[in-house]
Design a protein around this motif. Structure first.
Motif, PDB file in Angstrom:
ATOM      1  N   VAL A 206     -11.948 -50.556 -13.334  1.00  0.00           N
ATOM      2  CA  VAL A 206     -13.324 -50.966 -13.638  1.00  0.00           C
ATOM      3  C   VAL A 206     -14.068 -49.883 -14.411  1.00  0.00           C
ATOM      4  O   VAL A 206     -14.924 -50.174 -15.249  1.00  0.00           O
ATOM      5  CB  VAL A 206     -14.081 -51.324 -12.337  1.00  0.00           C
ATOM      6  CG1 VAL A 206     -15.507 -51.760 -12.641  1.00  0.00           C
ATOM      7  CG2 VAL A 206     -13.349 -52.429 -11.583  1.00  0.00           C
ATOM      8  N   GLY A 207     -13.743 -48.628 -14.140  1.00  0.00           N
ATOM      9  CA  GLY A 207     -14.405 -47.527 -14.836  1.00  0.00           C
ATOM     10  C   GLY A 207     -15.402 -46.781 -13.979  1.00  0.00           C
ATOM     11  O   GLY A 207     -15.888 -45.719 -14.372  1.00  0.00           O
ATOM     12  N   ILE A 208     -15.730 -47.335 -12.821  1.00  0.00           N
ATOM     13  CA  ILE A 208     -16.633 -46.694 -11.865  1.00  0.00           C
ATOM     14  C   ILE A 208     -16.139 -47.007 -10.457  1.00  0.00           C
ATOM     15  O   ILE A 208     -15.297 -47.883 -10.264  1.00  0.00           O
ATOM     16  CB  ILE A 208     -18.093 -47.169 -12.026  1.00  0.00           C
ATOM     17  CG1 ILE A 208     -18.178 -48.704 -12.022  1.00  0.00           C
ATOM     18  CG2 ILE A 208     -18.720 -46.610 -13.286  1.00  0.00           C
ATOM     19  CD1 ILE A 208     -19.594 -49.244 -12.157  1.00  0.00           C
ATOM     20  N   THR A 209     -16.663 -46.304  -9.465  1.00  0.00           N
ATOM     21  CA  THR A 209     -16.249 -46.516  -8.079  1.00  0.00           C
ATOM     22  C   THR A 209     -16.904 -47.774  -7.504  1.00  0.00           C
ATOM     23  O   THR A 209     -17.873 -48.296  -8.072  1.00  0.00           O
ATOM     24  CB  THR A 209     -16.650 -45.312  -7.214  1.00  0.00           C
ATOM     25  OG1 THR A 209     -18.091 -45.268  -7.143  1.00  0.00           O
ATOM     26  CG2 THR A 209     -16.110 -44.012  -7.784  1.00  0.00           C
ATOM     27  N   PRO A 210     -16.420 -48.268  -6.371  1.00  0.00           N
ATOM     28  CA  PRO A 210     -17.074 -49.427  -5.747  1.00  0.00           C
ATOM     29  C   PRO A 210     -18.556 -49.193  -5.467  1.00  0.00           C
ATOM     30  O   PRO A 210     -19.377 -50.090  -5.672  1.00  0.00           O
ATOM     31  CB  PRO A 210     -16.277 -49.625  -4.455  1.00  0.00           C
ATOM     32  CG  PRO A 210     -14.924 -49.085  -4.766  1.00  0.00           C
ATOM     33  CD  PRO A 210     -15.169 -47.910  -5.665  1.00  0.00           C
ATOM     34  N   HIS A 211     -18.913 -47.996  -4.992  1.00  0.00           N
ATOM     35  CA  HIS A 211     -20.326 -47.719  -4.731  1.00  0.00           C
ATOM     36  C   HIS A 211     -21.142 -47.770  -6.013  1.00  0.00           C
ATOM     37  O   HIS A 211     -22.227 -48.382  -6.055  1.00  0.00           O
ATOM     38  CB  HIS A 211     -20.475 -46.346  -4.074  1.00  0.00           C
ATOM     39  CG  HIS A 211     -21.903 -45.899  -3.970  1.00  0.00           C
ATOM     40  ND1 HIS A 211     -22.806 -46.463  -3.087  1.00  0.00           N
ATOM     41  CD2 HIS A 211     -22.602 -44.959  -4.670  1.00  0.00           C
ATOM     42  CE1 HIS A 211     -23.977 -45.886  -3.226  1.00  0.00           C
ATOM     43  NE2 HIS A 211     -23.894 -44.973  -4.176  1.00  0.00           N
ATOM     44  N   ALA A 212     -20.643 -47.122  -7.077  1.00  0.00           N
ATOM     45  CA  ALA A 212     -21.374 -47.130  -8.350  1.00  0.00           C
ATOM     46  C   ALA A 212     -21.480 -48.541  -8.905  1.00  0.00           C
ATOM     47  O   ALA A 212     -22.506 -48.918  -9.497  1.00  0.00           O
ATOM     48  CB  ALA A 212     -20.676 -46.212  -9.353  1.00  0.00           C
ATOM     49  N   TYR A 213     -20.446 -49.354  -8.712  1.00  0.00           N
ATOM     50  CA  TYR A 213     -20.491 -50.739  -9.178  1.00  0.00           C
ATOM     51  C   TYR A 213     -21.542 -51.529  -8.402  1.00  0.00           C
ATOM     52  O   TYR A 213     -22.285 -52.319  -8.988  1.00  0.00           O
ATOM     53  CB  TYR A 213     -19.117 -51.394  -9.012  1.00  0.00           C
ATOM     54  CG  TYR A 213     -19.072 -52.824  -9.508  1.00  0.00           C
ATOM     55  CD1 TYR A 213     -18.952 -53.100 -10.873  1.00  0.00           C
ATOM     56  CD2 TYR A 213     -19.157 -53.893  -8.621  1.00  0.00           C
ATOM     57  CE1 TYR A 213     -18.925 -54.413 -11.331  1.00  0.00           C
ATOM     58  CE2 TYR A 213     -19.128 -55.204  -9.071  1.00  0.00           C
ATOM     59  CZ  TYR A 213     -19.012 -55.456 -10.430  1.00  0.00           C
ATOM     60  OH  TYR A 213     -18.991 -56.744 -10.885  1.00  0.00           O
ATOM     61  N   ARG A 214     -21.631 -51.290  -7.080  1.00  0.00           N
ATOM     62  CA  ARG A 214     -22.636 -51.991  -6.284  1.00  0.00           C
ATOM     63  C   ARG A 214     -24.047 -51.604  -6.741  1.00  0.00           C
ATOM     64  O   ARG A 214     -24.924 -52.462  -6.862  1.00  0.00           O
ATOM     65  CB  ARG A 214     -22.467 -51.676  -4.799  1.00  0.00           C
ATOM     66  CG  ARG A 214     -23.475 -52.416  -3.913  1.00  0.00           C
ATOM     67  CD  ARG A 214     -23.276 -52.121  -2.450  1.00  0.00           C
ATOM     68  NE  ARG A 214     -22.040 -52.714  -1.949  1.00  0.00           N
ATOM     69  CZ  ARG A 214     -20.969 -52.024  -1.602  1.00  0.00           C
ATOM     70  NH1 ARG A 214     -20.964 -50.709  -1.704  1.00  0.00           N
ATOM     71  NH2 ARG A 214     -19.906 -52.636  -1.165  1.00  0.00           N
ATOM     72  N   VAL A 215     -24.257 -50.310  -7.011  1.00  0.00           N
ATOM     73  CA  VAL A 215     -25.572 -49.876  -7.501  1.00  0.00           C
ATOM     74  C   VAL A 215     -25.868 -50.529  -8.851  1.00  0.00           C
ATOM     75  O   VAL A 215     -26.997 -50.975  -9.103  1.00  0.00           O
ATOM     76  CB  VAL A 215     -25.630 -48.343  -7.610  1.00  0.00           C
ATOM     77  CG1 VAL A 215     -26.939 -47.910  -8.266  1.00  0.00           C
ATOM     78  CG2 VAL A 215     -25.510 -47.700  -6.235  1.00  0.00           C
ATOM     79  N   ASP A 216     -24.861 -50.607  -9.720  1.00  0.00           N
ATOM     80  CA  ASP A 216     -25.066 -51.244 -11.020  1.00  0.00           C
ATOM     81  C   ASP A 216     -25.460 -52.701 -10.864  1.00  0.00           C
ATOM     82  O   ASP A 216     -26.376 -53.190 -11.529  1.00  0.00           O
ATOM     83  CB  ASP A 216     -23.779 -51.129 -11.851  1.00  0.00           C
ATOM     84  CG  ASP A 216     -23.915 -51.803 -13.205  1.00  0.00           C
ATOM     85  OD1 ASP A 216     -24.750 -51.358 -14.014  1.00  0.00           O
ATOM     86  OD2 ASP A 216     -23.201 -52.798 -13.461  1.00  0.00           O
TER      87      ASP A 216
END
Length: 267
Positions: A206-216
């Motif tokens: 995805v290019g980012i972590t699960p946490h960063a994806y949730r914030v996005d």
């Protein structure tokens, strides 16, 4: 030396089109948009990460992004750069493509050189942000710009699905309820993976972590609620942020402007 950051969310006179201008030496965190973005780098150097890898742009280059595409942005050698970007509701491009007999399209590259498109984009930007709107001229400029993009820089849209079933399940879980807090251990258990295995695969695909994806995803939800006129404090709660200050920081790190300024311009 103090940093440079001047960002403006303009009032656009064109439905479905947002306009942003920015001069900044800041790095924007990895994020995505609900819209198509087409911008022109006016001065300075801009470096960004995208699904095809790192790209670097010089003055006059076109910067583009497709809906849902993870990307970031950083200055070259720490020097300020300036750009103007238009964000289009996805339906605008699909409707124009259908009129022209084209399939569903996306923009093929995140950065490229096309002087004619740069001129068209900057003219459309001026028309979209003019104090006295001229609807006919704006509509003509919009059609000319979008058709130019689709014909010269478009490619047939394809689903961006990660190869790993575990990552697909994690994405679906987060997308279904981005405001919900789901610990990594619980997410990994639902996906049938170890915590580290899911973390590594997710970041790679995805290019980012699960946490960063949730914030996005929360920030994108907040953006839609702000555009609908909701107050920032209420939006922060609805999107899953601890408070308004957390929303403001996450929003500005990705889009360059605060939620309040965004709402004032587009709601």
């Amino acid at each position: 030396m103090p940093g440079v950051h001047r960002a403006r969310q303009h009032r656009s006179t064109m439905p479905g089109v947002e306009a942003v201008s920015m001069v900044s030496d800041r790095r924007l965190a990895r994020h995505s948009h609900d819209q198509f973005g087409i911008g022109v780098l006016v001065f300075g150097g801009h470096r960004s990460w995208s699904g095809i890898g790192a790209v670097e742009a010089e003055p006059g280059a076109i910067l583009s992004v497709n809906p849902g595409e993870i990307h970031d942005g950083a200055p070259v050698e720490g020097r300020p750069r300036g750009w103007r970007t238009l964000y289009f509701r996805p339906g605008i491009l699909s409707e124009i493509a259908a009129e022209e007999g084209m399939p569903e399209m996306e923009i093929a590259r995140p950065a490229f050189v096309d002087p004619a498109l740069a001129r068209r984009t900057l003219r459309l930007f001026r028309l979209a942000t003019a104090p006295r709107p001229c609807p006919d001229a704006a509509e003509e400029a919009l059609l000319a710009t979008v058709v130019h993009v689709l014909r010269r820089h478009g490619s047939r849209a394809s689903p961006r699905l990660p190869a790993s079933p575990d990552v697909r399940r994690a994405l679906a879980r987060i997308d279904a309820a981005p405001a919900a807090a789901v610990p990594l251990a619980e997410l990994a258990r639902e996906c049938g993976a170890s915590r580290f295995g899911l973390l590594r695969a997710f970041a790679r695909e995805v290019g980012i972590t699960p946490h960063a994806y949730r914030v996005d995803r929360r920030v994108r939800l907040a953006r839609r609620l702000l555009a609908a006129g909701e107050a920032p404090a209420a939006v922060a709660a609805a999107a899953g942020f601890a408070d308004q200050s957390h929303l403001t920081r996450a929003f500005a790190e990705r889009f360059g402007v605060t939620p309040a300024r965004y709402r004032a311009a587009v709601a």
